[in-house]
Design a protein around this motif. Sequence first.
Motif, PDB file in Angstrom:
ATOM      1  N   LEU A  14       0.854  -1.185   0.000  1.00 42.82           N
ATOM      2  CA  LEU A  14       0.000   0.000   0.000  1.00 42.82           C
ATOM      3  C   LEU A  14       0.891   1.236   0.000  1.00 42.82           C
ATOM      4  CD1 LEU A  14      -2.816   1.372   0.425  1.00 42.82           C
ATOM      5  CD2 LEU A  14      -2.439   1.101   2.879  1.00 42.82           C
ATOM      6  N   VAL A  15       0.649   2.128  -0.943  1.00 50.02           N
ATOM      7  CA  VAL A  15       1.417   3.376  -1.006  1.00 50.02           C
ATOM      8  C   VAL A  15       0.728   4.397  -0.110  1.00 50.02           C
ATOM      9  CG1 VAL A  15       2.298   5.211  -2.499  1.00 50.02           C
ATOM     10  CG2 VAL A  15       2.139   2.856  -3.369  1.00 50.02           C
ATOM     11  N   THR A  16       1.515   4.997   0.791  1.00 53.98           N
ATOM     12  CA  THR A  16       0.935   5.876   1.808  1.00 53.98           C
ATOM     13  C   THR A  16       1.526   7.283   1.743  1.00 53.98           C
ATOM     14  OG1 THR A  16       2.639   5.120   3.339  1.00 53.98           O
ATOM     15  CG2 THR A  16       0.530   3.963   3.414  1.00 53.98           C
ATOM     16  N   VAL A  17       0.944   8.160   2.534  1.00 56.39           N
ATOM     17  CA  VAL A  17       1.462   9.528   2.629  1.00 56.39           C
ATOM     18  C   VAL A  17       2.611   9.517   3.648  1.00 56.39           C
ATOM     19  CG1 VAL A  17       0.911  11.932   3.136  1.00 56.39           C
ATOM     20  CG2 VAL A  17      -0.775  10.468   2.029  1.00 56.39           C
ATOM     21  N   GLY A  18       3.755   9.093   3.194  1.00 55.01           N
ATOM     22  CA  GLY A  18       4.909   8.960   4.079  1.00 55.01           C
ATOM     23  C   GLY A  18       4.793   7.717   4.944  1.00 55.01           C
ATOM     24  N   GLY A  19       5.918   7.354   5.532  1.00 57.33           N
ATOM     25  CA  GLY A  19       5.896   6.282   6.521  1.00 57.33           C
ATOM     26  C   GLY A  19       4.962   6.668   7.652  1.00 57.33           C
ATOM     27  N   SER A  20       4.819   7.959   7.883  1.00 56.07           N
ATOM     28  CA  SER A  20       3.978   8.456   8.977  1.00 56.07           C
ATOM     29  C   SER A  20       2.554   7.918   8.897  1.00 56.07           C
ATOM     30  CB  SER A  20       3.926   9.983   8.955  1.00 56.07           C
ATOM     31  OG  SER A  20       5.215  10.515   9.114  1.00 56.07           O
ATOM     32  N   ASP A  58       0.748 -14.168  19.635  1.00 62.87           N
ATOM     33  CA  ASP A  58      -0.131 -13.488  18.672  1.00 62.87           C
ATOM     34  C   ASP A  58       0.072 -11.982  18.771  1.00 62.87           C
ATOM     35  OD1 ASP A  58      -1.079 -15.958  18.005  1.00 62.87           O
ATOM     36  OD2 ASP A  58      -2.764 -15.866  19.415  1.00 62.87           O
ATOM     37  N   ILE A  59       1.269 -11.563  18.480  1.00 63.77           N
ATOM     38  CA  ILE A  59       1.592 -10.141  18.577  1.00 63.77           C
ATOM     39  C   ILE A  59       2.058  -9.650  17.208  1.00 63.77           C
ATOM     40  CG2 ILE A  59       3.198  -8.463  19.598  1.00 63.77           C
ATOM     41  CD1 ILE A  59       3.206 -10.193  22.120  1.00 63.77           C
ATOM     42  N   ILE A  60       1.477  -8.543  16.794  1.00 58.37           N
ATOM     43  CA  ILE A  60       1.847  -7.955  15.507  1.00 58.37           C
ATOM     44  C   ILE A  60       3.142  -7.162  15.665  1.00 58.37           C
ATOM     45  CG2 ILE A  60       1.138  -6.248  13.759  1.00 58.37           C
ATOM     46  CD1 ILE A  60      -0.549  -8.803  13.743  1.00 58.37           C
ATOM     47  N   VAL A  61       4.018  -7.260  14.698  1.00 55.44           N
ATOM     48  CA  VAL A  61       5.210  -6.412  14.705  1.00 55.44           C
ATOM     49  C   VAL A  61       5.020  -5.317  13.663  1.00 55.44           C
ATOM     50  CG1 VAL A  61       7.681  -6.287  14.232  1.00 55.44           C
ATOM     51  CG2 VAL A  61       6.740  -8.262  15.458  1.00 55.44           C
ATOM     52  N   ILE A  62       5.181  -4.081  14.120  1.00 52.38           N
ATOM     53  CA  ILE A  62       5.185  -2.975  13.174  1.00 52.38           C
ATOM     54  C   ILE A  62       6.641  -2.564  13.032  1.00 52.38           C
ATOM     55  CG2 ILE A  62       4.425  -0.600  12.754  1.00 52.38           C
ATOM     56  CD1 ILE A  62       1.879  -1.322  14.332  1.00 52.38           C
ATOM     57  N   SER A  63       7.209  -2.876  11.881  1.00 55.91           N
ATOM     58  CA  SER A  63       8.643  -2.660  11.696  1.00 55.91           C
ATOM     59  C   SER A  63       8.868  -1.417  10.836  1.00 55.91           C
ATOM     60  CB  SER A  63       9.268  -3.896  11.048  1.00 55.91           C
ATOM     61  OG  SER A  63      10.662  -3.744  10.984  1.00 55.91           O
ATOM     62  N   ASP A  64       9.306  -0.353  11.494  1.00 46.85           N
ATOM     63  CA  ASP A  64       9.529   0.920  10.813  1.00 46.85           C
ATOM     64  C   ASP A  64      10.957   0.918  10.260  1.00 46.85           C
ATOM     65  OD1 ASP A  64      10.142   3.508  10.094  1.00 46.85           O
ATOM     66  OD2 ASP A  64       9.242   4.434  11.863  1.00 46.85           O
ATOM     67  N   GLU A  65      11.069   0.756   8.967  1.00 46.58           N
ATOM     68  CA  GLU A  65      12.393   0.617   8.352  1.00 46.58           C
ATOM     69  C   GLU A  65      12.725   1.790   7.432  1.00 46.58           C
ATOM     70  OE1 GLU A  65      12.738  -3.439   6.846  1.00 46.58           O
ATOM     71  OE2 GLU A  65      11.611  -4.202   8.576  1.00 46.58           O
ATOM     72  N   LEU A  66      12.242   2.950   7.836  1.00 44.65           N
ATOM     73  CA  LEU A  66      12.461   4.151   7.023  1.00 44.65           C
ATOM     74  C   LEU A  66      13.938   4.405   6.720  1.00 44.65           C
ATOM     75  CD1 LEU A  66      10.711   6.686   5.984  1.00 44.65           C
ATOM     76  CD2 LEU A  66       9.494   4.892   7.142  1.00 44.65           C
ATOM     77  N   VAL A  87       5.732  -4.234   7.437  1.00 48.19           N
ATOM     78  CA  VAL A  87       6.973  -3.515   7.153  1.00 48.19           C
ATOM     79  C   VAL A  87       6.613  -2.137   6.602  1.00 48.19           C
ATOM     80  CG1 VAL A  87       9.048  -3.441   5.707  1.00 48.19           C
ATOM     81  CG2 VAL A  87       8.301  -5.612   6.713  1.00 48.19           C
ATOM     82  N   ILE A  88       7.202  -1.140   7.230  1.00 48.10           N
ATOM     83  CA  ILE A  88       6.949   0.229   6.779  1.00 48.10           C
ATOM     84  C   ILE A  88       8.255   0.817   6.265  1.00 48.10           C
ATOM     85  CG2 ILE A  88       6.350   2.555   7.576  1.00 48.10           C
ATOM     86  CD1 ILE A  88       4.383   1.078   9.513  1.00 48.10           C
ATOM     87  N   ASN A  89       8.188   1.370   5.085  1.00 47.66           N
ATOM     88  CA  ASN A  89       9.386   1.962   4.505  1.00 47.66           C
ATOM     89  C   ASN A  89       8.952   3.182   3.705  1.00 47.66           C
ATOM     90  OD1 ASN A  89      12.024   2.369   3.508  1.00 47.66           O
ATOM     91  ND2 ASN A  89      12.409   0.171   3.458  1.00 47.66           N
ATOM     92  N   GLY A  90       9.890   3.840   3.088  1.00 45.38           N
ATOM     93  CA  GLY A  90       9.486   5.041   2.362  1.00 45.38           C
ATOM     94  C   GLY A  90      10.634   5.665   1.612  1.00 45.38           C
ATOM     95  N   PHE A  91      10.387   6.865   1.161  1.00 47.34           N
ATOM     96  CA  PHE A  91      11.333   7.541   0.286  1.00 47.34           C
ATOM     97  C   PHE A  91      12.014   8.722   0.963  1.00 47.34           C
ATOM     98  CE2 PHE A  91       8.270   5.229  -2.140  1.00 47.34           C
ATOM     99  CZ  PHE A  91       9.011   4.667  -3.180  1.00 47.34           C
ATOM    100  N   SER A  92      11.455   9.156   2.096  1.00 50.12           N
ATOM    101  CA  SER A  92      11.915  10.394   2.719  1.00 50.12           C
ATOM    102  C   SER A  92      13.407  10.393   3.016  1.00 50.12           C
ATOM    103  CB  SER A  92      11.160  10.635   4.028  1.00 50.12           C
ATOM    104  OG  SER A  92       9.831  10.983   3.748  1.00 50.12           O
ATOM    105  N   LYS A  93      13.856   9.354   3.689  1.00 52.99           N
ATOM    106  CA  LYS A  93      15.250   9.347   4.137  1.00 52.99           C
ATOM    107  C   LYS A  93      16.157   8.802   3.055  1.00 52.99           C
ATOM    108  CE  LYS A  93      13.044  10.303   7.905  1.00 52.99           C
ATOM    109  NZ  LYS A  93      13.085  11.470   8.752  1.00 52.99           N
ATOM    110  N   ALA A  94      15.754   7.701   2.431  1.00 57.88           N
ATOM    111  CA  ALA A  94      16.618   7.046   1.462  1.00 57.88           C
ATOM    112  C   ALA A  94      16.869   7.934   0.245  1.00 57.88           C
ATOM    113  CB  ALA A  94      15.998   5.727   1.020  1.00 57.88           C
ATOM    114  N   GLY A 127       5.388   7.116   1.100  1.00 57.02           N
ATOM    115  CA  GLY A 127       5.997   5.967   1.758  1.00 57.02           C
ATOM    116  C   GLY A 127       5.146   4.755   1.444  1.00 57.02           C
ATOM    117  N   PHE A 128       5.396   3.638   2.122  1.00 52.08           N
ATOM    118  CA  PHE A 128       4.564   2.475   1.842  1.00 52.08           C
ATOM    119  C   PHE A 128       4.583   1.473   2.982  1.00 52.08           C
ATOM    120  CE2 PHE A 128       8.736   1.880  -0.142  1.00 52.08           C
ATOM    121  CZ  PHE A 128       9.117   0.621   0.283  1.00 52.08           C
ATOM    122  N   ALA A 129       3.587   0.602   2.962  1.00 59.97           N
ATOM    123  CA  ALA A 129       3.505  -0.489   3.930  1.00 59.97           C
ATOM    124  C   ALA A 129       3.386  -1.795   3.162  1.00 59.97           C
ATOM    125  CB  ALA A 129       2.293  -0.299   4.834  1.00 59.97           C
ATOM    126  N   CYS A 130       4.002  -2.852   3.708  1.00 58.34           N
ATOM    127  CA  CYS A 130       3.892  -4.184   3.110  1.00 58.34           C
ATOM    128  C   CYS A 130       3.492  -5.166   4.203  1.00 58.34           C
ATOM    129  CB  CYS A 130       5.230  -4.656   2.544  1.00 58.34           C
ATOM    130  SG  CYS A 130       5.996  -3.529   1.392  1.00 58.34           S
TER     131      CYS A 130
END
Lengths: 388, 160
Positions: A95-101, A197-205, A230-237, A246-249
């Motif tokens: 999913l393409v998002t408005v930033g990793g935020s 049963d715990i979700i991991v939100i991995s912020d990999e910006l 997995v959350i990543n994006g374009f801001s930093k890279a 940014g985006f989420a997978c």
Amino acid sequence: MNIKDRIKSHILDTPPSGIRKYFDLINEMKDAISLGIGEPDFETPWTIREEGIYSLEKGKTFYSSNAGFIELREEIAKYMARKYNLSYDPASEILVTVGGSEAIDIALRTFAGSGDEVIIPEPSFVAYKGCVMFCGATPVPLELKAEHRFRIQPEQLEECITDRTVAVIIAYPNNPTGATMDYEDYARIVEVLRDKDIIVISDELYAELNYKGKHVSIAQFPEMKGKTIVINGFSKAFAMTGWRIGFACGHPDALEQMKKIHQYAIMCSPTTAQFAAIEALRNGEPEVRRMVDEYNKRRRVMHDGFNKLGLDCFEPFGAFYCFPDIRSTGLSSDEFCERLLIEEKVLTVPGNAFGACGEGFVRATYATSIENIREALVRIARFVERVR
Amino acid sequence: MRQEILDILRKNSRISDEELAIMLDTDVESVKAVIKDMEDKGIITGYKTLIDWEKAEENVVTAYIEVRVTPQRGQGFDKVAERIYQYPQVTACSLMSGGFDLFVVVEGKTMKEVALFVAEKLATIDSVLSTSTHFVLKNYKDNGVIFSRARKDEREAVVL
Ligand SMILES: Cc1ncc(COP(=O)(O)O)c(C=O)c1O
């Protein structure tokens, strides 16, 4: 009617960011050097900007599909496979998002609600806590330690987990510490999480900004992939902070629901940014390498500088931050930052702005020119000598 | 390490050996040795400063000159190039592919001075067939550095 009485208490109770007040001070200063801003000082590489401009010239000014242009999601899928050995289906798992935020926010909204607990390793990026609170859930801090170089220890994680834990946020390379986690570090915490049963939100910006070895994602562990967003994006890279993209997978069932929030609240990410992002993934790699090489040199200069001043700083291998221990000055983080700013016009951010356990540390970013870093170190040396 | 040192020096040759060592995560002795070696081998041929002459308010006129020559038997273009590049006014001289043979950069104080140099010295060399002189009117970017634009930090205070 007093409008304030109408505001929900969980919004009112969420504290504003502790970084703010220093920025108000620095805005009135001349010749101040900011080591405070957590964004690249590079402009977006021209080839990427040019593609955004071209899309406007062509009149490509319409909405994209809610999840983002399929071409972009396909490029993201290739990128995740190429870079991190992770395979995601462009149609249902990206999913393409408005930033990793935005991705952080909608992931939390999907999995956390009133009565739930979300574990946040601190010191941490300031948005997590706020977003958890907006969901009505309770943030549970996990206090990272300098002696562990701010890596999550399995015992610590175990201690924080209760029956109400729904998710844990993991964010390496880390803001504000610059810490990274290796495969072995992850393997040890995967032991803890594997059967829960715990979700991991991995912020990999900051995944691209890794100066030692390859970035590792917890989703690379097969038993974790299905329950990790997995959350990543374009801001930093790609130095694209202002484009807001940014985006989420993750698992299609999760992404389907996140997409629902996204589609009702946002519609779609800015399309100019999406066109630019396609170019970034197709042809931006050399520019990323150029920026990473440059950060790496600055990183060494700053890290070396702090240690020479007796402000102990473990070597940060990720993002663009140093997180030196300032306790030897006898000052609190707040005192240190405020006096350093007023007396020597150098802006750093107090560690406690990122969680109580950041007290005794300050965050300094090397996303600024080497000349600025050099000059800032001279000023900090003068300051430290005076206060000691 | 060679390549890394060259990458840094070509952008900033004033950087100290100490700082280079820190940047490259090595010791000063190794840096000094590698640089000395490259100087000895003629890999590093000099250290110069990029100057925006317009801002310095000095008169410096630069001309790019396309020169067509007849190569000489047994010596090709080298002999005539040598005759040209010995002049101190010539700051660069290269053999080119394409429509002409030598690309010559000439600096002087005035256009007239440069034009006279071309007319009297370059054009009169026996094997030179023709010259075509282009004066630089404005430098936008030189050696990877953008001249005209002062970069200022426009990042705003943001919470992160
Ligand atoms: C750790 C971390 N995650 C996420 C973000 C948000 O980035 P963006 O919304 O620009 O993609 C930031 C920005 O500073 C950050 O430091």
